[in-house]
Design a protein around this motif. Structure first.
Motif, PDB file in Angstrom:
ATOM      1  N   LEU A 151      -0.657  -4.178  46.128  1.00  9.36           N
ATOM      2  CA  LEU A 151       0.203  -3.707  45.049  1.00  9.36           C
ATOM      3  C   LEU A 151       1.529  -3.204  45.582  1.00  9.36           C
ATOM      4  CD1 LEU A 151      -2.288  -1.617  42.838  1.00  9.36           C
ATOM      5  CD2 LEU A 151      -1.647  -4.020  42.580  1.00  9.36           C
ATOM      6  N   GLN A 152       2.576  -3.408  44.806  1.00 15.69           N
ATOM      7  CA  GLN A 152       3.865  -2.813  45.106  1.00 15.69           C
ATOM      8  C   GLN A 152       3.802  -1.311  44.780  1.00 15.69           C
ATOM      9  OE1 GLN A 152       6.455  -4.441  46.583  1.00 15.69           O
ATOM     10  NE2 GLN A 152       4.991  -6.145  46.726  1.00 15.69           N
ATOM     11  N   PRO A 153       4.673  -0.479  45.376  1.00 11.98           N
ATOM     12  CA  PRO A 153       4.611   0.970  45.148  1.00 11.98           C
ATOM     13  C   PRO A 153       4.581   1.370  43.680  1.00 11.98           C
ATOM     14  CG  PRO A 153       6.105   0.506  46.950  1.00 11.98           C
ATOM     15  CD  PRO A 153       5.713  -0.826  46.375  1.00 11.98           C
ATOM     16  N   ARG A 154       5.399   0.734  42.835  1.00  6.92           N
ATOM     17  CA  ARG A 154       5.411   1.093  41.422  1.00  6.92           C
ATOM     18  C   ARG A 154       4.114   0.655  40.732  1.00  6.92           C
ATOM     19  NH1 ARG A 154       8.841   4.694  39.216  1.00  6.92           N
ATOM     20  NH2 ARG A 154      10.595   3.597  40.145  1.00  6.92           N
ATOM     21  N   GLU A 155       3.567  -0.487  41.137  1.00  3.65           N
ATOM     22  CA  GLU A 155       2.298  -0.940  40.582  1.00  3.65           C
ATOM     23  C   GLU A 155       1.173   0.018  40.968  1.00  3.65           C
ATOM     24  OE1 GLU A 155       3.353  -5.736  40.823  1.00  3.65           O
ATOM     25  OE2 GLU A 155       2.153  -4.765  42.365  1.00  3.65           O
ATOM     26  N   ILE A 195       2.861  -4.190  33.583  1.00  2.00           N
ATOM     27  CA  ILE A 195       1.488  -4.303  33.091  1.00  2.00           C
ATOM     28  C   ILE A 195       0.975  -5.725  33.294  1.00  2.00           C
ATOM     29  CG2 ILE A 195       0.106  -4.407  30.980  1.00  2.00           C
ATOM     30  CD1 ILE A 195       0.332  -1.591  31.908  1.00  2.00           C
ATOM     31  N   SER A 196       1.824  -6.701  32.988  1.00  2.00           N
ATOM     32  CA  SER A 196       1.433  -8.100  33.151  1.00  2.00           C
ATOM     33  C   SER A 196       1.125  -8.412  34.614  1.00  2.00           C
ATOM     34  CB  SER A 196       2.549  -9.020  32.644  1.00  2.00           C
ATOM     35  OG  SER A 196       2.225 -10.367  32.844  1.00  2.00           O
ATOM     36  N   ARG A 197       1.977  -7.949  35.514  1.00  2.00           N
ATOM     37  CA  ARG A 197       1.752  -8.191  36.946  1.00  2.00           C
ATOM     38  C   ARG A 197       0.482  -7.499  37.425  1.00  2.00           C
ATOM     39  NH1 ARG A 197       7.890  -7.020  39.157  1.00  2.00           N
ATOM     40  NH2 ARG A 197       8.843  -8.976  38.452  1.00  2.00           N
ATOM     41  N   LEU A 198       0.291  -6.261  36.973  1.00  2.00           N
ATOM     42  CA  LEU A 198      -0.883  -5.507  37.389  1.00  2.00           C
ATOM     43  C   LEU A 198      -2.163  -6.162  36.868  1.00  2.00           C
ATOM     44  CD1 LEU A 198      -1.983  -3.003  38.810  1.00  2.00           C
ATOM     45  CD2 LEU A 198      -1.700  -1.741  36.659  1.00  2.00           C
ATOM     46  N   ARG A 199      -2.125  -6.598  35.619  1.00  4.20           N
ATOM     47  CA  ARG A 199      -3.298  -7.265  35.029  1.00  4.20           C
ATOM     48  C   ARG A 199      -3.631  -8.539  35.809  1.00  4.20           C
ATOM     49  NH1 ARG A 199      -1.901  -7.366  29.751  1.00  4.20           N
ATOM     50  NH2 ARG A 199      -3.345  -5.718  29.075  1.00  4.20           N
ATOM     51  N   GLY A 200      -2.603  -9.256  36.215  1.00  2.51           N
ATOM     52  CA  GLY A 200      -2.829 -10.473  36.983  1.00  2.51           C
ATOM     53  C   GLY A 200      -3.506 -10.207  38.315  1.00  2.51           C
ATOM     54  N   LYS A 201      -3.260  -9.029  38.882  1.00  2.55           N
ATOM     55  CA  LYS A 201      -3.838  -8.717  40.189  1.00  2.55           C
ATOM     56  C   LYS A 201      -5.231  -8.115  40.100  1.00  2.55           C
ATOM     57  CE  LYS A 201       0.598  -8.143  42.549  1.00  2.55           C
ATOM     58  NZ  LYS A 201       1.469  -7.248  43.384  1.00  2.55           N
ATOM     59  N   ILE A 202      -5.488  -7.275  39.097  1.00  2.00           N
ATOM     60  CA  ILE A 202      -6.780  -6.574  39.057  1.00  2.00           C
ATOM     61  C   ILE A 202      -7.798  -7.228  38.129  1.00  2.00           C
ATOM     62  CG2 ILE A 202      -5.652  -4.380  39.598  1.00  2.00           C
ATOM     63  CD1 ILE A 202      -6.202  -3.520  36.684  1.00  2.00           C
ATOM     64  N   ASP A 203      -7.348  -8.152  37.267  1.00  3.59           N
ATOM     65  CA  ASP A 203      -8.256  -8.735  36.269  1.00  3.59           C
ATOM     66  C   ASP A 203      -8.407 -10.247  36.347  1.00  3.59           C
ATOM     67  OD1 ASP A 203      -9.176  -6.444  35.051  1.00  3.59           O
ATOM     68  OD2 ASP A 203      -7.681  -6.455  33.455  1.00  3.59           O
ATOM     69  N   PRO A 208     -15.652  -7.856  34.147  1.00  2.00           N
ATOM     70  CA  PRO A 208     -14.826  -8.042  32.946  1.00  2.00           C
ATOM     71  C   PRO A 208     -13.386  -7.601  33.180  1.00  2.00           C
ATOM     72  CG  PRO A 208     -16.002  -5.980  32.784  1.00  2.00           C
ATOM     73  CD  PRO A 208     -16.461  -6.618  34.060  1.00  2.00           C
ATOM     74  N   SER A 209     -12.522  -7.901  32.209  1.00  2.00           N
ATOM     75  CA  SER A 209     -11.145  -7.416  32.254  1.00  2.00           C
ATOM     76  C   SER A 209     -11.138  -5.916  31.962  1.00  2.00           C
ATOM     77  CB  SER A 209     -10.285  -8.161  31.228  1.00  2.00           C
ATOM     78  OG  SER A 209     -10.198  -9.527  31.560  1.00  2.00           O
ATOM     79  N   LEU A 210     -10.457  -5.161  32.796  1.00  2.58           N
ATOM     80  CA  LEU A 210     -10.447  -3.704  32.659  1.00  2.58           C
ATOM     81  C   LEU A 210      -9.207  -3.163  31.954  1.00  2.58           C
ATOM     82  CD1 LEU A 210     -11.739  -2.686  36.216  1.00  2.58           C
ATOM     83  CD2 LEU A 210     -13.051  -2.892  34.092  1.00  2.58           C
ATOM     84  N   LEU A 211      -8.082  -3.853  32.115  1.00  4.88           N
ATOM     85  CA  LEU A 211      -6.822  -3.366  31.550  1.00  4.88           C
ATOM     86  C   LEU A 211      -6.607  -3.963  30.166  1.00  4.88           C
ATOM     87  CD1 LEU A 211      -4.270  -1.732  31.736  1.00  4.88           C
ATOM     88  CD2 LEU A 211      -3.271  -3.498  33.197  1.00  4.88           C
ATOM     89  N   GLN A 212      -6.699  -3.117  29.153  1.00  5.81           N
ATOM     90  CA  GLN A 212      -6.638  -3.581  27.774  1.00  5.81           C
ATOM     91  C   GLN A 212      -5.366  -3.103  27.082  1.00  5.81           C
ATOM     92  OE1 GLN A 212     -10.410  -2.326  25.893  1.00  5.81           O
ATOM     93  NE2 GLN A 212     -11.137  -1.956  27.984  1.00  5.81           N
ATOM     94  N   THR A 213      -4.818  -3.955  26.227  1.00  4.21           N
ATOM     95  CA  THR A 213      -3.691  -3.577  25.379  1.00  4.21           C
ATOM     96  C   THR A 213      -4.231  -3.125  24.031  1.00  4.21           C
ATOM     97  OG1 THR A 213      -2.199  -5.171  26.446  1.00  4.21           O
ATOM     98  CG2 THR A 213      -1.584  -4.372  24.253  1.00  4.21           C
TER      99      THR A 213
END
Length: 224
Positions: A151-155, A195-203, A208-213
């Protein structure tokens, strides 16, 4: 108990150091923010007393950097900036208490004792976990199901905030204040992009997918 006092007002610092020694504290004093950060990061102090306005690096920057590195040493901010917004900013930066100048030493002493009691009851949190997603705050590492995630620092900061609020809806305003330090909505898509970048990395490669909108509300990290 060992205290680091980061204060550039030498007259005030001399007074505080003498008063604290009288009540059995060991006190190290520095006037420069960058030197203070280095000392706080490399020496195990029981508590930090940090002025907000400092040469080199201000108090907010010191505490934000320490918290981002997983340092949970209790911090008492000292400042002549006493508006509600100033106090809130200090607490959001990671401060545990905020004392406005001028102040009575008896109040400072009482606040220090309260912070030390609180600290002795709580072990520092060094790892966060949600399902099979893990974050090591000391090593600054993230993994899911044993697979390392870069992850990048902000992520990393974004994910840490989401993990600390597992199972709760986190709003855009909360993210802007806590992760980007904005006190207003700059009308950009910065949150959506991260959020999109983070979801792509962790889900993306996991179930299951953990990051929900949560439509119309914000985002939620947790097992569906």
């Amino acid at each position: 108990m060992r205290i680091l006092l980061i204060e550039d007002d030498r007259k005030l610092a001399d007074y505080l150091r003498k008063a604290l020694v009288e009540v059995a504290f060991v006190v190290d004093h520095l006037v420069d923010g960058r030197e203070g950060l280095l000392a706080a990061a490399s020496i195990d102090y029981d508590i930090l007393i940090v002025d907000r306005m400092l040469p080199g690096l201000d108090g907010l920057g010191i505490v934000r950097t320490l918290r981002a590195a997983g340092n949970r040493t209790p911090v008492l901010f000292l400042s002549a900036l006493g508006e509600v917004e100033d106090r809130v900013e200090g607490l959001h930066a990671g401060g545990d208490d905020y004392l406005i100048k001028p102040f009575a030493f008896s109040e400072l002493h009482a606040r220090l004792e309260a912070l030390l009691r609180r600290g002795s009851a709580e072990a520092p949190e060094t790892r966060l976990r949600v399902a099979d997603l893990e974050m090591d705050l000391l090593k600054r590492e993230v993994s899911r199901a044993g697979t390392s995630i870069q992850l990048q620092p902000r992520e990393f900061r974004l994910l840490e905030y989401l993990m600390r609020n597992t199972g709760q809806v986190v709003t855009r305003t909360m993210l802007l204040e806590q992760v980007w330090d904005y006190r207003f909505d700059p009308q950009t898509n910065v949150i959506d992009v991260h959020i999109s970048r983070l979801r792509g990395k962790i889900d993306r490669d996991f179930d299951p997918s953990l990051l929900q909108t949560v439509r119309g509300a914000g985002y939620l990290l947790g097992v569906p």
